[in-house]
Design an enzyme around this catalytic site. Sequence first.
Site, short mmCIF file in Angstrom:
data_model
loop_
_atom_site.label_atom_id
_atom_site.label_comp_id
_atom_site.label_asym_id
_atom_site.label_seq_id
_atom_site.Cartn_x
_atom_site.Cartn_y
_atom_site.Cartn_z
N THR A 1 -7.72 -5.99 -0.28
CA THR A 1 -6.89 -6.37 -1.18
C THR A 1 -6.82 -8.15 -1.07
O THR A 1 -6.64 -9.00 -1.98
CB THR A 1 -5.29 -5.98 -1.17
OG1 THR A 1 -5.13 -5.56 0.08
CG2 THR A 1 -5.16 -4.83 -1.89
N ASN B 1 0.81 -1.19 0.01
CA ASN B 1 -0.14 0.09 0.02
C ASN B 1 0.98 1.21 -0.16
O ASN B 1 1.86 1.24 0.77
CB ASN B 1 -0.89 -0.07 1.44
CG ASN B 1 -2.08 0.98 1.16
OD1 ASN B 1 -1.81 1.87 0.53
ND2 ASN B 1 -3.24 0.55 1.55
N PRO B 2 0.61 2.06 -0.86
CA PRO B 2 1.60 3.50 -1.02
C PRO B 2 1.71 4.11 0.42
O PRO B 2 2.62 4.57 0.66
CB PRO B 2 0.85 4.27 -1.91
CG PRO B 2 0.24 3.45 -3.02
CD PRO B 2 -0.21 2.14 -1.96
N HIS C 1 -13.54 -1.69 4.75
CA HIS C 1 -13.80 -2.91 4.54
C HIS C 1 -14.87 -3.72 5.46
O HIS C 1 -15.05 -2.98 6.50
CB HIS C 1 -12.31 -3.87 4.65
CG HIS C 1 -11.27 -3.22 3.84
ND1 HIS C 1 -11.48 -3.02 2.46
CD2 HIS C 1 -10.16 -2.83 4.07
CE1 HIS C 1 -10.28 -2.49 2.16
NE2 HIS C 1 -9.57 -2.51 3.05
#
Length: 301
Positions: A228, A143-144, A275
Amino acid sequence: MVLSVFLRWIFKLLVVLIISQCVCVVYYMTNTHTSRIRLKLCCNATGSLYLTKHNTAVNQKIPYETSIIHTYRVDAALHTLLPEDFPWSGRGLGQCAVVGSGGILKNSSCGCEIDSADFVIRFNLAPVNDSDVGLKTDLITINPSQIRAGNLQKIPGLFAERVSVYGNSSLILPAFAYTFNTQLSIKTLKDLQPIRPQQPVVFFSPDYLRTLDRYWKRRGLKEIRLSTGFMLISMALELCEQVHVYGFWPFDSDLQQRAVPHHYYDQKGPKHGIHAMPEEFLRLLQLHSQGALTLHLLPCS
Ligand SMILES: *[C@@H]1O[C@H](CO)[C@@H](O)[C@H](O)[C@H]1NC(C)=O
Ligand SMILES: *[C@@H]1O[C@H](CO)[C@@H](O)[C@H](O)[C@H]1NC(C)=O
Ligand SMILES: *[C@@H]1O[C@H](CO)[C@@H](O)[C@H](O)[C@H]1NC(C)=O
Ligand SMILES: *[C@@H]1O[C@H](CO)[C@@H](O)[C@H](O)[C@H]1NC(C)=O
């Protein structure tokens, strides 16, 4: 007389058992097969999981996953940095292990079993070790925000060192999920390539993730964005012969009523909002009971 009636009865029971086993096996095979075909027709991870030279043209405008107004034009400079094609072109991935970050992996001794898979998928730069989670990695998400939090973009060598523990595995980033992810993701790719040219940095295709999101929403999954984990389990259902799922467990105690941490590698608690892990877990249970994947919820021995 009594004995022969009894034997006939036993024989009937055996026949019923054998037939029901066969029906079960056929049912399982059909179900696995059906979810694979459905996912392929809908979403096509096989041909569009991430951007490649093959599936993306120079000057193509790609949409952002979470925005209906923003697009990004792929210029020639970025296009040359994209991988040629997928490593799996023309073949399946065999037996896959998808390794989540759930605390149930702690003390699980599942490392060996996970490492015996043909293709191992991991998430969010999670630590690896031989005892509990295994070392083999073929695809791992980043994740950035993790790059930013660790200041890994400041010195290229720092990021290279951090990812070298995953060998030559592909690093996959959601570069086009949000506009603020893009520049950092491209910089990450540009910085790593000269140092570790054997390690691909790839970008999730926002088109793939959008169609996948619609696929699961049509099936009643309600959440703002798929995790993800759930995205790559869907990819595995399409591409792998067998899907083994480890470390997905959204509860705070295990099946033996012992307390489990949220992650196997830190003490952080769950974040709420984006989520819906219990909702996703329900889908995983359904897929498990249909035989489309195998959920591993107990320690390995
Ligand atoms: C998946 O994508 C690839 C590459 O774009 C394409 O060749 C293939 O026909 C697609 N398959 C399906 C089922 O849409
Ligand atoms: C793992 O094992 C260690 C050492 O035996 C123990 O202290 C710890 O509580 C265990 N953790 C979990 C989550 O089972
Ligand atoms: C990674 O790639 C390099 C260069 O292609 C190769 O020498 C090395 O053996 C590979 N490492 C692993 C763990 O496959
Ligand atoms: C492997 O990782 C788990 C989880 O972080 C940890 O509890 C365990 O002590 C580690 N084992 C080794 C051998 O490093």
